[in-house]
Each structure stands twice: as C-alpha cells, then as structure tokens.
Design a protein around this motif. Structure first.
Motif, PDB file in Angstrom:
ATOM      1  N   MET A   1      20.249  24.709  62.237  1.00 59.88           N
ATOM      2  CA  MET A   1      20.285  24.752  60.791  1.00 59.88           C
ATOM      3  C   MET A   1      21.587  25.431  60.349  1.00 59.88           C
ATOM      4  O   MET A   1      21.986  26.449  60.893  1.00 59.88           O
ATOM      5  CB  MET A   1      19.086  25.532  60.267  1.00 59.88           C
ATOM      6  N   PHE A   2      22.228  24.838  59.370  1.00 55.22           N
ATOM      7  CA  PHE A   2      23.453  25.389  58.779  1.00 55.22           C
ATOM      8  C   PHE A   2      23.148  25.736  57.325  1.00 55.22           C
ATOM      9  O   PHE A   2      22.608  24.915  56.592  1.00 55.22           O
ATOM     10  CB  PHE A   2      24.573  24.342  58.849  1.00 55.22           C
ATOM     11  N   ARG A   3      23.457  26.968  56.921  1.00 50.14           N
ATOM     12  CA  ARG A   3      23.219  27.384  55.534  1.00 50.14           C
ATOM     13  C   ARG A   3      24.468  28.068  54.985  1.00 50.14           C
ATOM     14  O   ARG A   3      25.044  28.936  55.642  1.00 50.14           O
ATOM     15  CB  ARG A   3      22.023  28.326  55.438  1.00 50.14           C
ATOM     16  N   LEU A   4      24.843  27.647  53.782  1.00 49.87           N
ATOM     17  CA  LEU A   4      26.005  28.199  53.099  1.00 49.87           C
ATOM     18  C   LEU A   4      25.542  28.762  51.758  1.00 49.87           C
ATOM     19  O   LEU A   4      24.861  28.079  50.997  1.00 49.87           O
ATOM     20  CB  LEU A   4      27.056  27.107  52.878  1.00 49.87           C
ATOM     21  N   TRP A   5      25.924  29.992  51.480  1.00 54.06           N
ATOM     22  CA  TRP A   5      25.530  30.673  50.246  1.00 54.06           C
ATOM     23  C   TRP A   5      26.734  30.705  49.316  1.00 54.06           C
ATOM     24  O   TRP A   5      27.811  31.166  49.698  1.00 54.06           O
ATOM     25  CB  TRP A   5      25.072  32.081  50.576  1.00 54.06           C
ATOM     26  N   ALA A   6      26.560  30.226  48.102  1.00 57.76           N
ATOM     27  CA  ALA A   6      27.621  30.238  47.094  1.00 57.76           C
ATOM     28  C   ALA A   6      27.203  31.145  45.949  1.00 57.76           C
ATOM     29  O   ALA A   6      26.047  31.117  45.515  1.00 57.76           O
ATOM     30  CB  ALA A   6      27.870  28.832  46.570  1.00 57.76           C
ATOM     31  N   LYS A   7      28.165  31.950  45.477  1.00 59.58           N
ATOM     32  CA  LYS A   7      27.874  32.897  44.404  1.00 59.58           C
ATOM     33  C   LYS A   7      29.026  32.894  43.405  1.00 59.58           C
ATOM     34  O   LYS A   7      30.185  32.946  43.809  1.00 59.58           O
ATOM     35  CB  LYS A   7      27.707  34.313  44.961  1.00 59.58           C
ATOM     36  N   GLU A   8      28.689  32.855  42.118  1.00 61.95           N
ATOM     37  CA  GLU A   8      29.687  32.995  41.055  1.00 61.95           C
ATOM     38  C   GLU A   8      29.634  34.424  40.533  1.00 61.95           C
ATOM     39  O   GLU A   8      28.552  34.953  40.277  1.00 61.95           O
ATOM     40  CB  GLU A   8      29.386  32.056  39.885  1.00 61.95           C
ATOM     41  N   PHE A   9      30.806  35.029  40.363  1.00 60.74           N
ATOM     42  CA  PHE A   9      30.886  36.393  39.865  1.00 60.74           C
ATOM     43  C   PHE A   9      31.727  36.460  38.601  1.00 60.74           C
ATOM     44  O   PHE A   9      32.744  35.772  38.486  1.00 60.74           O
ATOM     45  CB  PHE A   9      31.529  37.307  40.913  1.00 60.74           C
ATOM     46  N   LYS A  10      31.291  37.305  37.685  1.00 57.48           N
ATOM     47  CA  LYS A  10      32.049  37.593  36.476  1.00 57.48           C
ATOM     48  C   LYS A  10      31.869  39.075  36.170  1.00 57.48           C
ATOM     49  O   LYS A  10      30.734  39.561  36.146  1.00 57.48           O
ATOM     50  CB  LYS A  10      31.556  36.738  35.301  1.00 57.48           C
ATOM     51  N   SER A  11      32.964  39.782  35.985  1.00 53.26           N
ATOM     52  CA  SER A  11      32.936  41.229  35.726  1.00 53.26           C
ATOM     53  C   SER A  11      32.140  41.978  36.800  1.00 53.26           C
ATOM     54  O   SER A  11      31.318  42.846  36.503  1.00 53.26           O
ATOM     55  CB  SER A  11      32.355  41.517  34.342  1.00 53.26           C
ATOM     56  N   ASN A  12      32.378  41.621  38.043  1.00 52.61           N
ATOM     57  CA  ASN A  12      31.733  42.240  39.208  1.00 52.61           C
ATOM     58  C   ASN A  12      30.214  42.096  39.230  1.00 52.61           C
ATOM     59  O   ASN A  12      29.523  42.890  39.853  1.00 52.61           O
ATOM     60  CB  ASN A  12      32.118  43.720  39.330  1.00 52.61           C
ATOM     61  N   ARG A  13      29.708  41.093  38.566  1.00 54.34           N
ATOM     62  CA  ARG A  13      28.272  40.804  38.597  1.00 54.34           C
ATOM     63  C   ARG A  13      28.064  39.346  38.993  1.00 54.34           C
ATOM     64  O   ARG A  13      28.781  38.474  38.534  1.00 54.34           O
ATOM     65  CB  ARG A  13      27.632  41.040  37.236  1.00 54.34           C
ATOM     66  N   MET A  14      27.064  39.143  39.842  1.00 57.84           N
ATOM     67  CA  MET A  14      26.745  37.775  40.235  1.00 57.84           C
ATOM     68  C   MET A  14      26.024  37.110  39.064  1.00 57.84           C
ATOM     69  O   MET A  14      25.018  37.616  38.580  1.00 57.84           O
ATOM     70  CB  MET A  14      25.862  37.752  41.488  1.00 57.84           C
ATOM     71  N   ILE A  15      26.553  35.979  38.603  1.00 56.53           N
ATOM     72  CA  ILE A  15      25.937  35.301  37.471  1.00 56.53           C
ATOM     73  C   ILE A  15      25.056  34.130  37.895  1.00 56.53           C
ATOM     74  O   ILE A  15      24.146  33.754  37.171  1.00 56.53           O
ATOM     75  CB  ILE A  15      26.986  34.861  36.415  1.00 56.53           C
ATOM     76  N   ARG A  16      25.319  33.551  39.053  1.00 54.72           N
ATOM     77  CA  ARG A  16      24.423  32.532  39.613  1.00 54.72           C
ATOM     78  C   ARG A  16      24.773  32.317  41.076  1.00 54.72           C
ATOM     79  O   ARG A  16      25.870  32.621  41.523  1.00 54.72           O
ATOM     80  CB  ARG A  16      24.437  31.230  38.824  1.00 54.72           C
ATOM     81  N   ASP A  17      23.811  31.787  41.794  1.00 53.75           N
ATOM     82  CA  ASP A  17      24.017  31.536  43.217  1.00 53.75           C
ATOM     83  C   ASP A  17      23.133  30.389  43.661  1.00 53.75           C
ATOM     84  O   ASP A  17      22.227  29.968  42.941  1.00 53.75           O
ATOM     85  CB  ASP A  17      23.742  32.787  44.052  1.00 53.75           C
TER      86      ASP A  17
END
Length: 91
Positions: A1-17
């Motif tokens: 199994m291969f899993r990749l985690w993507a995270k968007e950050f704005k002002s040092n806070r994760m806004i979605r993943d």
C-alpha cells in the motif's frame, strides 16, 4: 500500500488535508506519486505544481516537500502545499 498525505497551510495553520492511497503493485513509485498529486490537485482545485530542483532533492531525501507560490502558475490562496509519503510497501 502506498499513501501520500497532502496538507495546505496558511498562516502556519493547516486549512485542509487529504490522504491518497494507491494499492497497485504494477506502478512505479514515481508514477504513484504523480498520480496521487494529480488526484490532490483535482480535489483541491489547483493547477499542478512545478517540481523545482530543491523539491526533487528534498523529496528524495526525506519523502516530503513543500510547494510554495513559486511552484504554481496560477495564484494560490494559501502559503504552501506539503506532500509527505506516510506509507510505502517495498514488495
């Protein structure tokens, strides 16, 4: 199994993943990464980021990199997109 985690950050806070899974054993690691990134960009409604030399080196070294505004052709409304391989089977 291969899993990749993507995270968007704005002002040092994760806004979605999101986590993208790929159970295929037929695809190479590189193809799994690009397929996961395509899925992430579709889900987040983003243009595909451009892999700069430092992104490639960082990803090869620690399985993680950040795409900032310089990596995107279109304007982005967040500070950076981080991708990280969180699971990978070596079969």
């Amino acid at each position: 199994m291969f899993r990749l985690w993507a995270k968007e950050f704005k002002s040092n806070r994760m806004i979605r993943d999101m986590v993208v899974e790929n159970p295929s054993t037929e695809l190479s690691r590189t193809k799994k990464i690009f397929a996961a990134l395509d899925e992430i960009c579709y889900e987040f409604d983003l243009s595909k980021p451009i892999w700069l030399e430092h992104n490639i080196e960082e990803f090869q070294r620690i399985d993680k990199t950040r795409f900032q505004k310089d990596n995107f052709i279109d304007a982005i409304d967040f500070d950076y997109l981080e991708i990280h391989v969180i699971e990978e089977d070596w079969e």
